[in-house]
Design an enzyme around this catalytic site. Sequence first.
Site, PDB file in Angstrom:
ATOM      1  N   TYR A 175       0.221  -1.643  -0.408  1.00 33.13           N
ATOM      2  CA  TYR A 175      -0.144  -0.375  -0.005  1.00 33.13           C
ATOM      3  C   TYR A 175       0.562   0.980   0.188  1.00 33.13           C
ATOM      4  CZ  TYR A 175      -3.761  -3.541   0.817  1.00 33.13           C
ATOM      5  OH  TYR A 175      -4.249  -4.421   0.473  1.00 33.13           O
ATOM      6  N   ARG A 223       2.459  -1.449  11.163  1.00 34.38           N
ATOM      7  CA  ARG A 223       2.629  -2.699  10.262  1.00 34.38           C
ATOM      8  C   ARG A 223       3.317  -3.058   8.865  1.00 34.38           C
ATOM      9  NH1 ARG A 223      -2.147  -7.508   9.063  1.00 34.38           N
ATOM     10  NH2 ARG A 223      -0.728  -9.288   8.748  1.00 34.38           N
ATOM     11  N   GLY A 320      -5.021 -14.466  10.857  1.00 32.01           N
ATOM     12  CA  GLY A 320      -6.502 -13.760  10.064  1.00 32.01           C
ATOM     13  C   GLY A 320      -7.495 -14.876   9.500  1.00 32.01           C
ATOM     14  N   ARG A 321      -7.210 -15.443   8.441  1.00 34.81           N
ATOM     15  CA  ARG A 321      -7.422 -16.806   7.805  1.00 34.81           C
ATOM     16  C   ARG A 321      -8.276 -17.541   8.735  1.00 34.81           C
ATOM     17  NH1 ARG A 321      -4.077 -17.687   2.686  1.00 34.81           N
ATOM     18  NH2 ARG A 321      -2.326 -17.696   4.587  1.00 34.81           N
ATOM     19  N   CYS A 344      -8.309 -23.456   9.161  1.00 39.18           N
ATOM     20  CA  CYS A 344      -7.840 -22.507   7.755  1.00 39.18           C
ATOM     21  C   CYS A 344      -6.686 -24.055   6.389  1.00 39.18           C
ATOM     22  CB  CYS A 344      -7.202 -20.976   8.085  1.00 39.18           C
ATOM     23  SG  CYS A 344      -6.408 -20.781   6.259  1.00 39.18           S
ATOM     24  N   CYS A 351     -12.484 -16.512  -0.022  1.00 41.71           N
ATOM     25  CA  CYS A 351     -12.199 -14.990   1.206  1.00 41.71           C
ATOM     26  C   CYS A 351     -11.950 -14.696   0.093  1.00 41.71           C
ATOM     27  CB  CYS A 351     -11.308 -15.329   2.259  1.00 41.71           C
ATOM     28  SG  CYS A 351      -9.245 -15.947   1.874  1.00 41.71           S
ATOM     29  N   GLU A 414     -20.118 -45.576   4.158  1.00 41.24           N
ATOM     30  CA  GLU A 414     -18.871 -45.245   3.507  1.00 41.24           C
ATOM     31  C   GLU A 414     -18.015 -46.347   3.480  1.00 41.24           C
ATOM     32  OE1 GLU A 414     -15.399 -44.480   1.317  1.00 41.24           O
ATOM     33  OE2 GLU A 414     -17.003 -43.114   1.122  1.00 41.24           O
ATOM     34  N   LYS A 431       0.678 -30.970   1.356  1.00 41.34           N
ATOM     35  CA  LYS A 431      -0.947 -30.537   1.732  1.00 41.34           C
ATOM     36  C   LYS A 431      -1.422 -30.533   3.618  1.00 41.34           C
ATOM     37  CE  LYS A 431      -2.635 -29.990  -2.633  1.00 41.34           C
ATOM     38  NZ  LYS A 431      -4.013 -31.021  -2.745  1.00 41.34           N
ATOM     39  N   ALA A 457     -23.632 -47.863  -0.618  1.00 35.77           N
ATOM     40  CA  ALA A 457     -24.730 -48.087  -0.010  1.00 35.77           C
ATOM     41  C   ALA A 457     -25.773 -48.429  -1.451  1.00 35.77           C
ATOM     42  CB  ALA A 457     -25.718 -47.240   0.708  1.00 35.77           C
TER      43      ALA A 457
END
Length: 630
Positions: A175, A223, A320-321, A344, A351, A414, A431, A457
Amino acid sequence: MTLQALSRPGRIGSLDLKNRVIKSPQTTALANQDGTVTQRLVNHYKRLAEGGVGLIMVEYSYVDDDASKSIHAQLGISRREHIPGLGWLVDEVHAAGAKIGIQLEHCGRQKFLGTAPIKAASEVSWDYVESQYGQRPAPMTEAEIAGVVAAFADAAERAYLARFDMVEVHAGHGYLLTNFLSPHTNKRTDRYGGSFENRARLTLEVAAAIRARIPRDFPLSFRLSVTDYEADGIPIEESVELARRLEEAGVDVIHASGGHHALMEYEVSPWYMPRAPHRWGWEKIKEAVSVPVIGSGSLVSPVVAAEILESGSADFVSLGRAMLADPDWTRKAQEGRLLDIVPCIRCNDGCLDRGLNVGRSTGCTVNPAMGEEYRYPVEPAPAPRRAAVVGGGPAGLRAAAVLADRGHEVTLFEPGPLGGSLVAATRSARKQDLADLRAHLVHQIEARKVTVVAERADAAMLAGYDLVMVATGGVARPLDGARHARDLTDPGEVASPVVVAGGGLTGVDTALWLADAGHDVTIVEAAPALLANREVFTDAGALPGLLVEAGVKVITGTTVTGADDGGARTADGGSIPAATVLAATGYTTDPALADAVRETGAQVVVLGGARRPGRVLDALHDAFFAARPA
């Protein structure tokens, strides 16, 4: 390790905090178009406060009505008319038990709105804005710079009058102030450009003007990006020196993160990036200052956050997230209920990709109620029923848990391991976030009265149920002679060289996993480019580079029609040599089970990939909104 460090009280300037956990400022686009506070925005922050966090830093708020507003429905603090709503927000958060601060921002060149004027240090544009809107920044005059300094001071005073507990200036993430700090964006030749002394001048003028305007016991935070990660950008040595000078100017805390929008994978780190990626930088700042340092950036795990505090790496942690995913993150972490935390997954889908980036308010893949707090309670059903959920993937697991919370008698069918598509998706160590989601969803079933039947099923087995939710996932499109990529569980099962037919997310993910295991891998994609099917922007932007780093070869514009002993056959009559051919050619649906069950008279609801192939967001949202009123 112990998580006790998260619960320790802390202090910023004169402000006492009940713990070391801070909600990062994160835009929601929940304000009115004139920047005033809405009930939705109040509800969002009130709900966060109820989750036990020590300090909430309200999202960036524009400081003037000239060129500082960045995005649609952004919160404003540019006029006296903003104070009443901000005061309302403060009172609601205080009543819910948390302290509250607000972040002040001028967007500079990062103006998502794309409207003139765009004002920055130099004409160096952000290509995202220029390519969409044709607008380039206008270099600010010294008179305009002085006006911005005054605007920040005025806004800080408004924050004080609204009774916030502290105020923060955004001098990171690309910014306006960062536009001046970074040699990458600052090409000025006057006293605001060139040397570090000159490039830091505006930031230090803002700090001095604010500190002269507000009481000394009103805490002031800045920040900073430890670096913007540009080759010709902000070096860490300058960030350290800037932090020293800000402390001398009366700043009470340094809130350290990193990156800017042109390198979004550093600013909002996705699943393939390490957790706490900016730690190396904030630790250098902490060594140089005596004021507290807040560490921020992908601290999604309580274990990671607690270790940062315990080791002295930072004085506070900012999330944050993670708190969009679960506003009760703090309380659950303090109680040691780690598997109850909705994790998260750093997908940037709800988001950003299908939230702010398309003009919506912020949402969340794993929390359908984010931005609509209190509107969608899960309440006891007036008449409990026998319910069957077919499929133990993300949609089925979420639906079964919600149905159980409603008081229904739930059976989950399942035949394989619980997790469905998440089983294949979490093969790779990259992951870890999705692995946490799978563990959470499975734990929610284990913690409830859900009967799990390890069988596939059919309509006969489902006879007698009042409600049947079919969540069997998408059906993999077959490729003659090839094994489907998602069915592979061990890289040792295949021989090199490997051809992966299909360059969507499944194909790319499989190729990376196999390359990490040492295989010779080639992706063959029919489209002109990989990840062409509207993938999340951070995936589409960075995964091709990861493939290059991993040594994966890529062939585009070529269709694989099948596999034989020689390798992969192509539509042009050619062949690509391979010992193994894996299909990653997409998914379709099969309505046969749902149609057969409907004939029994049961209510049938089809969820997630069984209804329409999609992402984790689609599966979880589908399940929640179908099961909540059932």
